[in-house]
Design a protein around this motif. Structure first.
Motif, mmCIF file in Angstrom:
data_model
loop_
_atom_site.group_PDB
_atom_site.id
_atom_site.type_symbol
_atom_site.label_atom_id
_atom_site.label_comp_id
_atom_site.label_asym_id
_atom_site.label_seq_id
_atom_site.Cartn_x
_atom_site.Cartn_y
_atom_site.Cartn_z
ATOM 1 N N TYR A 84 0.778 -1.238 0.000
ATOM 2 C CA TYR A 84 0.000 0.000 0.000
ATOM 3 C C TYR A 84 0.810 1.290 0.000
ATOM 4 O O TYR A 84 0.251 2.361 -0.262
ATOM 5 C CB TYR A 84 -0.909 0.031 1.238
ATOM 6 N N VAL A 85 2.095 1.230 0.306
ATOM 7 C CA VAL A 85 2.837 2.470 0.558
ATOM 8 C C VAL A 85 2.721 3.463 -0.598
ATOM 9 O O VAL A 85 2.463 4.651 -0.388
ATOM 10 C CB VAL A 85 4.319 2.181 0.866
ATOM 11 N N ASP A 86 2.900 2.993 -1.823
ATOM 12 C CA ASP A 86 2.847 3.896 -2.972
ATOM 13 C C ASP A 86 1.426 4.337 -3.309
ATOM 14 O O ASP A 86 1.231 5.269 -4.098
ATOM 15 C CB ASP A 86 3.474 3.234 -4.202
ATOM 16 N N GLU A 87 0.438 3.673 -2.708
ATOM 17 C CA GLU A 87 -0.959 4.011 -2.974
ATOM 18 C C GLU A 87 -1.542 4.971 -1.940
ATOM 19 O O GLU A 87 -2.644 5.498 -2.133
ATOM 20 C CB GLU A 87 -1.811 2.736 -3.002
ATOM 21 N N LEU A 88 -0.833 5.201 -0.851
ATOM 22 C CA LEU A 88 -1.345 6.078 0.199
ATOM 23 C C LEU A 88 -1.486 7.509 -0.305
ATOM 24 O O LEU A 88 -0.591 8.043 -0.958
ATOM 25 C CB LEU A 88 -0.409 6.067 1.412
ATOM 26 N N GLY A 89 -2.631 8.136 0.023
ATOM 27 C CA GLY A 89 -2.788 9.557 -0.250
ATOM 28 C C GLY A 89 -1.882 10.354 0.667
ATOM 29 O O GLY A 89 -1.353 9.825 1.655
ATOM 30 N N VAL A 90 -1.718 11.629 0.382
ATOM 31 C CA VAL A 90 -0.790 12.454 1.162
ATOM 32 C C VAL A 90 -1.181 12.490 2.641
ATOM 33 O O VAL A 90 -0.328 12.343 3.516
ATOM 34 C CB VAL A 90 -0.713 13.888 0.591
ATOM 35 N N ASN A 91 -2.463 12.676 2.935
ATOM 36 C CA ASN A 91 -2.894 12.728 4.334
ATOM 37 C C ASN A 91 -2.687 11.383 5.041
ATOM 38 O O ASN A 91 -2.282 11.342 6.206
ATOM 39 C CB ASN A 91 -4.368 13.140 4.426
ATOM 40 N N GLU A 92 -2.961 10.290 4.334
ATOM 41 C CA GLU A 92 -2.725 8.960 4.911
ATOM 42 C C GLU A 92 -1.241 8.741 5.173
ATOM 43 O O GLU A 92 -0.850 8.174 6.197
ATOM 44 C CB GLU A 92 -3.230 7.876 3.954
#
Length: 250
Positions: free
Chosen positions: A174-182
């Motif tokens: 998931y790391v590359d899929e996280l939004g900026v706030n996440e």
């Protein structure tokens, strides 16, 4: 709504053996934290509603996350970052007087694992005194008051939660899929900074953390104790991460 959804998910886990994905795990975790805060917050709201702005400023930890704006969350992180910078400066000054330890040692996974092999025992939470446990809790953004056993249990609980979250991050890639706030939320919880920080450096820092906490078949299975992980954050608060370079540095 979040609490209702969280209860439904927990029911599915208990009755169906349902496996949570990371977003569901996070929803349940945040819902539990907010429910603990809801009763005292509701009491204050009914008795002294005019005091709520003061609590937001001086005791934001008492406010449920659903009641905080992005601006208020940012101010919380700025306050925490100032405290972390002060602790980091003190640690680095002390480390400068000790030969053989530097931030670079914690930026190389191989060197970090060697430190864990030689000094891991000393960083077991049960061997850390109250003063240092309090500092570790403060650095990680959790309550730093209480007796030694309370601090130890609180830090253990936080690190256990992070380990569960780490496993889900790796499992779902998931790391590359996280939004900026996440992403900001994830790095802050792990003792890394998001204030004025480059997004890609945060992602590289999170990936490096995961390489330490979730070893793969291609990396040595060296267990890094929670106390040492937190201690390393003080050295690496302002670090620049360089991806694969950290995986192979000796």
């Amino acid at each position: 709504m979040n609490n209702k959804t969280a209860k439904a998910l927990l029911q599915r886990v208990a009755t169906e053996g349902y496996e949570l994905d990371r977003s569901e795990f996070q929803l349940i975790h945040q819902s539990k934290k907010d429910m603990v805060k809801l009763i005292p917050f509701g009491f204050i709201f009914m008795i002294l509603p005019e005091s709520i702005p003061l609590f937001v400023i001086y005791a934001p930890g008492m406010i449920p996350s659903t009641c905080l704006t992005e601006k208020q969350i940012h101010k919380q992180r700025e306050k925490l970052d100032k405290a972390r910078q002060k602790m980091t400066a003190n640690v680095l000054r002390s480390a400068a007087q000790i030969e053989g330890i530097s931030p670079e040692d914690f930026l190389s996974r191989v060197k970090f694992q060697k430190i864990a092999k030689h000094y891991g025992y000393d960083f077991d939470l049960s061997r850390i005194d109250r003063r240092h446990l309090s500092s570790y809790c403060r650095f990680m953004g959790i309550n730093d008051y209480g007796l030694q056993f309370m601090l130890k249990n609180r830090l253990e609980k936080h690190m256990k939660y992070l380990d569960q979250d780490d496993k889900l991050l790796v499992k779902g890639n998931y790391v590359d899929e996280l939004g900026v706030n996440e992403l900001k939320h994830a790095v802050e919880e792990r003792g890394m900074r998001s204030i004025d920080e480059d997004e890609e450096n945060m992602r590289r820092g999170l990936k490096y953390w995961l390489s330490l906490t979730q070893p793969t078949a291609n990396s040595p299975d060296v267990i890094i104790p929670p106390g040492l992980l937190v201690f390393s954050r003080m050295f690496l608060l302002n670090a620049e991460y360089h991806g694969k370079q950290q995986q192979s540095n000796a």
